[in-house]
Design a protein around this motif. Structure first.
Motif, PDB file in Angstrom:
ATOM      1  N   GLY A 158      56.595  34.402  45.451  1.00 15.63           N
ATOM      2  CA  GLY A 158      55.914  34.381  44.162  1.00 15.63           C
ATOM      3  C   GLY A 158      55.057  33.147  44.032  1.00 15.63           C
ATOM      4  N   LYS A 159      54.626  32.879  42.822  1.00 22.42           N
ATOM      5  CA  LYS A 159      53.749  31.742  42.554  1.00 22.42           C
ATOM      6  C   LYS A 159      54.500  30.426  42.769  1.00 22.42           C
ATOM      7  CE  LYS A 159      50.917  29.852  38.852  1.00 22.42           C
ATOM      8  NZ  LYS A 159      49.805  29.330  39.190  1.00 22.42           N
ATOM      9  N   ILE A 160      53.861  29.504  43.455  1.00 22.02           N
ATOM     10  CA  ILE A 160      54.404  28.171  43.704  1.00 22.02           C
ATOM     11  C   ILE A 160      53.796  27.221  42.682  1.00 22.02           C
ATOM     12  CG2 ILE A 160      54.454  26.234  45.329  1.00 22.02           C
ATOM     13  CD1 ILE A 160      54.380  28.274  47.603  1.00 22.02           C
TER      14      ILE A 160
ATOM     15  N   GLU B 238      45.507  28.811  43.698  1.00 24.87           N
ATOM     16  CA  GLU B 238      45.581  30.129  43.070  1.00 24.87           C
ATOM     17  C   GLU B 238      46.739  30.926  43.653  1.00 24.87           C
ATOM     18  OE1 GLU B 238      43.392  30.992  40.700  1.00 24.87           O
ATOM     19  OE2 GLU B 238      42.182  29.193  40.958  1.00 24.87           O
ATOM     20  N   PHE B 239      47.206  31.908  42.890  1.00 23.17           N
ATOM     21  CA  PHE B 239      48.131  32.909  43.388  1.00 23.17           C
ATOM     22  C   PHE B 239      47.472  34.253  43.164  1.00 23.17           C
ATOM     23  CE2 PHE B 239      51.616  35.990  42.706  1.00 23.17           C
ATOM     24  CZ  PHE B 239      52.196  35.914  43.969  1.00 23.17           C
ATOM     25  N   GLY B 240      47.189  34.940  44.251  1.00 19.58           N
ATOM     26  CA  GLY B 240      46.509  36.223  44.161  1.00 19.58           C
ATOM     27  C   GLY B 240      46.081  36.678  45.537  1.00 19.58           C
ATOM     28  N   LYS B 241      45.084  37.541  45.576  1.00 19.27           N
ATOM     29  CA  LYS B 241      44.602  38.075  46.843  1.00 19.27           C
ATOM     30  C   LYS B 241      43.702  37.040  47.513  1.00 19.27           C
ATOM     31  CE  LYS B 241      42.652  42.240  48.817  1.00 19.27           C
ATOM     32  NZ  LYS B 241      42.106  43.558  48.539  1.00 19.27           N
ATOM     33  N   ASN B 242      44.169  36.499  48.627  1.00 24.04           N
ATOM     34  CA  ASN B 242      43.402  35.513  49.383  1.00 24.04           C
ATOM     35  C   ASN B 242      42.199  36.214  50.015  1.00 24.04           C
ATOM     36  OD1 ASN B 242      42.417  33.740  51.394  1.00 24.04           O
ATOM     37  ND2 ASN B 242      44.430  32.839  51.682  1.00 24.04           N
TER      38      ASN B 242
ATOM     39  N   LYS C 291      43.351  38.687  52.817  1.00 21.99           N
ATOM     40  CA  LYS C 291      43.427  39.930  52.029  1.00 21.99           C
ATOM     41  C   LYS C 291      44.857  40.243  51.587  1.00 21.99           C
ATOM     42  CE  LYS C 291      39.072  40.774  52.895  1.00 21.99           C
ATOM     43  NZ  LYS C 291      38.176  39.860  52.310  1.00 21.99           N
ATOM     44  N   GLU C 292      45.738  39.218  51.529  1.00 16.07           N
ATOM     45  CA  GLU C 292      47.114  39.384  51.079  1.00 16.07           C
ATOM     46  C   GLU C 292      47.322  38.627  49.778  1.00 16.07           C
ATOM     47  OE1 GLU C 292      50.194  38.570  53.908  1.00 16.07           O
ATOM     48  OE2 GLU C 292      48.961  39.266  55.564  1.00 16.07           O
ATOM     49  N   LYS C 293      48.277  39.098  48.975  1.00 15.26           N
ATOM     50  CA  LYS C 293      48.622  38.392  47.745  1.00 15.26           C
ATOM     51  C   LYS C 293      49.522  37.223  48.133  1.00 15.26           C
ATOM     52  CE  LYS C 293      50.162  39.085  43.062  1.00 15.26           C
ATOM     53  NZ  LYS C 293      50.636  40.010  42.055  1.00 15.26           N
ATOM     54  N   GLU C 294      49.043  36.006  47.887  1.00 15.00           N
ATOM     55  CA  GLU C 294      49.766  34.808  48.289  1.00 15.00           C
ATOM     56  C   GLU C 294      49.267  33.598  47.519  1.00 15.00           C
ATOM     57  OE1 GLU C 294      48.985  34.544  52.492  1.00 15.00           O
ATOM     58  OE2 GLU C 294      46.912  34.013  52.200  1.00 15.00           O
ATOM     59  N   ASN C 295      49.912  32.470  47.729  1.00 13.37           N
ATOM     60  CA  ASN C 295      49.464  31.190  47.180  1.00 13.37           C
ATOM     61  C   ASN C 295      48.418  30.634  48.141  1.00 13.37           C
ATOM     62  OD1 ASN C 295      51.492  30.534  44.915  1.00 13.37           O
ATOM     63  ND2 ASN C 295      52.769  31.261  46.583  1.00 13.37           N
ATOM     64  N   TYR C 296      47.291  30.189  47.596  1.00 15.45           N
ATOM     65  CA  TYR C 296      46.270  29.615  48.466  1.00 15.45           C
ATOM     66  C   TYR C 296      45.486  28.537  47.734  1.00 15.45           C
ATOM     67  CZ  TYR C 296      42.905  32.699  46.117  1.00 15.45           C
ATOM     68  OH  TYR C 296      42.131  33.342  45.190  1.00 15.45           O
TER      69      TYR C 296
ATOM     70  N   ASP D 235      54.858  28.063  52.451  1.00 12.05           N
ATOM     71  CA  ASP D 235      56.111  27.699  51.809  1.00 12.05           C
ATOM     72  C   ASP D 235      56.128  26.202  51.546  1.00 12.05           C
ATOM     73  OD1 ASP D 235      58.621  28.137  50.717  1.00 12.05           O
ATOM     74  OD2 ASP D 235      59.663  27.954  52.627  1.00 12.05           O
ATOM     75  N   ILE D 236      56.920  25.791  50.559  1.00 11.64           N
ATOM     76  CA  ILE D 236      57.042  24.374  50.229  1.00 11.64           C
ATOM     77  C   ILE D 236      58.406  24.141  49.578  1.00 11.64           C
ATOM     78  CG2 ILE D 236      55.888  24.655  48.022  1.00 11.64           C
ATOM     79  CD1 ILE D 236      54.716  21.848  48.380  1.00 11.64           C
TER      80      ILE D 236
END
Length: 182
Positions: A53-55, A126-130, A134-139, A152-153
């Motif tokens: 999820g969102k970090i 951001e947290f969403g589609k990188n 093209k994946e939903k992740e934190n970036y 991860d952190i």
């Protein structure tokens, strides 16, 4: 006799429920362990799995020492039989490559061999589609079209994927294991 028969059937039903639940727990544990890649790099134990999820951006804050660099993506890394591939710093004086994040000002600075000659770079997390994976992740997005995935952190280690340090990117380095210094 009816009580014994009733008790035996209730025990049989209860026993099957326990076995069924235990089987589900074991299968769940197998799935979790499959998705987490474990190892040791330069004496630091770690287990890497993608955040679900969102970090919180404040977790980035501080100085992070680059401990290991993997030449390939996180997907390659998770399939690798020996993922302990690490990078040897070319810093001759015992210093190290590092990244300094100042989350209150939304900027970071990749520093080669602990020198302070690098410039600060503005970013947004951001947290969403990188747009790259093209994946939903934190970036992290910086310089308008550059992206770093935050895999991860935790309070000791962080794993980032992308073109974090240009001097290492030419050798194919994409996945960075960092240890918190301060």
């Amino acid at each position: 006799m009816k009580k014994i028969l009733l008790l035996a059937s209730a025990l049989l039903i209860l026993n099957s429920c326990v076995v069924s639940t235990a089987t589900k727990v074991v299968k769940g544990a197998v799935n979790v362990s499959y998705k987490a890649v474990k190892g040791t790099v330069k004496g630091i134990s770690w287990a890497v799995s993608k955040a679900k999820g969102k970090i919180d951006e404040d977790r980035l804050d501080g100085t992070w020492k680059v401990v290991g660099v993997y030449k390939g993506s996180f997907e390659d890394f998770s399939k690798d039989q020996i993922p302990e591939s690490s990078f040897t710093s070319d810093c001759a004086d015992g210093s190290f490559d590092q990244i300094i994040f100042k989350t209150k000002k939304s900027r970071f600075k990749p520093v080669h061999c602990s020198s302070d000659k690098e410039d600060w770079i503005k970013y947004s997390m951001e947290f969403g589609k990188n747009p790259v994976t093209k994946e939903k992740e934190n970036y992290i997005e910086y310089n308008s079209n550059n992206y770093i995935s935050v895999i991860d952190i935790n309070n000791k280690t962080m794993v980032l994927e992308g073109n974090l340090m240009p001097k290492l990117a030419f050798s194919g380095a994409k996945l960075y294991l960092l240890e918190k210094v301060k």
